[in-house]
Design a protein around this motif. Sequence first.
Motif, PDB file in Angstrom:
ATOM      1  N   THR A 124      61.921  21.404 -36.225  1.00 50.34           N
ATOM      2  CA  THR A 124      61.096  20.889 -37.310  1.00 50.34           C
ATOM      3  C   THR A 124      60.012  20.011 -36.702  1.00 50.34           C
ATOM      4  O   THR A 124      60.292  19.198 -35.815  1.00 50.34           O
ATOM      5  N   ASN A 205      68.563  28.254 -40.812  1.00 49.34           N
ATOM      6  CA  ASN A 205      69.605  27.327 -40.363  1.00 49.34           C
ATOM      7  C   ASN A 205      70.510  26.936 -41.540  1.00 49.34           C
ATOM      8  O   ASN A 205      70.666  25.756 -41.864  1.00 49.34           O
ATOM      9  N   ASP A 206      71.100  27.947 -42.184  1.00 53.35           N
ATOM     10  CA  ASP A 206      71.864  27.644 -43.399  1.00 53.35           C
ATOM     11  C   ASP A 206      73.119  28.491 -43.571  1.00 53.35           C
ATOM     12  O   ASP A 206      73.734  28.470 -44.635  1.00 53.35           O
ATOM     13  N   ILE A 214      75.414  26.695 -38.192  1.00 55.19           N
ATOM     14  CA  ILE A 214      74.469  25.724 -38.742  1.00 55.19           C
ATOM     15  C   ILE A 214      74.274  24.607 -37.720  1.00 55.19           C
ATOM     16  O   ILE A 214      75.230  24.037 -37.204  1.00 55.19           O
ATOM     17  N   GLN A 217      71.806  19.262 -39.453  1.00 51.20           N
ATOM     18  CA  GLN A 217      70.808  19.139 -40.514  1.00 51.20           C
ATOM     19  C   GLN A 217      70.581  17.673 -40.880  1.00 51.20           C
ATOM     20  O   GLN A 217      71.454  16.832 -40.669  1.00 51.20           O
ATOM     21  N   ALA A 226      65.741  21.159 -40.436  1.00 56.60           N
ATOM     22  CA  ALA A 226      65.774  21.621 -41.823  1.00 56.60           C
ATOM     23  C   ALA A 226      66.564  22.919 -41.968  1.00 56.60           C
ATOM     24  O   ALA A 226      66.557  23.782 -41.080  1.00 56.60           O
ATOM     25  N   SER A 227      67.215  23.073 -43.110  1.00 52.81           N
ATOM     26  CA  SER A 227      68.031  24.263 -43.359  1.00 52.81           C
ATOM     27  C   SER A 227      67.190  25.531 -43.452  1.00 52.81           C
ATOM     28  O   SER A 227      67.697  26.632 -43.219  1.00 52.81           O
TER      29      SER A 227
END
Length: 268
Positions: A124, A205-206, A214, A217, A226-227
Amino acid sequence: MRTRLAWLMLVSACGPSARGGLPDASGGGDEDAPAAIDAAPHASGPVHVVITADNAYSFGYGDVSNVTHFTQGQRAQTAGQIFNCPIGEGPEVYTIPEADAPDGAYLYIVTWDDLSVTQGVLGTFARDSGTVITGDPRFEVCATGIDYSSGANALTGPTQAIINTEIARCNAGTGAAGTTSKGWVNSAGPVTTGALGTLAVGEMNDDQTGTFPITCQPTAATDGIASNAKWMWYDPADGAGGDAFHSTGQNRFKAFLIFRLGVADIIL
């Protein structure tokens, strides 16, 4: 008389016409003013970076030609050093002062892997003016073909000098077609004329059951990735099938890779 009258009417019809009646003797109303045009958004503020890679990266920033500020990385030895919270155990944080992030500056992520299981980079990138996450079409990648999966420098990867040499080669598009991307590509294809392959964009990423677990977060009190950030790598588009995020045990994906993002693109 009829001929003269018709001629006078024609001249009148060809003259200027007033909108809504006779012209305003004062020189025109507000309706004649040009419409206001919003200024283009401008990137501002320091750059806050949260990043990880499977399974090794170095980070730097500079201009289109060179990395001028460089943090040498080290290959992760455990899965936790890639994916886990807290920050510093897995993902790491970098802050670039606004004075070092003028228009024309670039962020560089240099990645290499051990040619085992999976590979990718995730992060991010935020400023006062907006946030960009990995997977965004503004990212570019260049594949150098210089393999750091083994050897004396496998843990620390390429030096700043080697990286800058390869950036010059990427910019010029002079790499060998069989072993490099021959320049910069993005998710749509070549950026450098004649470049090969694409930037590969993978899962978000979720999903704990995906290719990657994952990764750390953010919470209301802690930093993280970030997801909706997506894993990235390089796809040589060589027709061999499979995806870019699973290793074949050979350097099919022409690492080490150099990803870059213009700091002026971190808007909205």
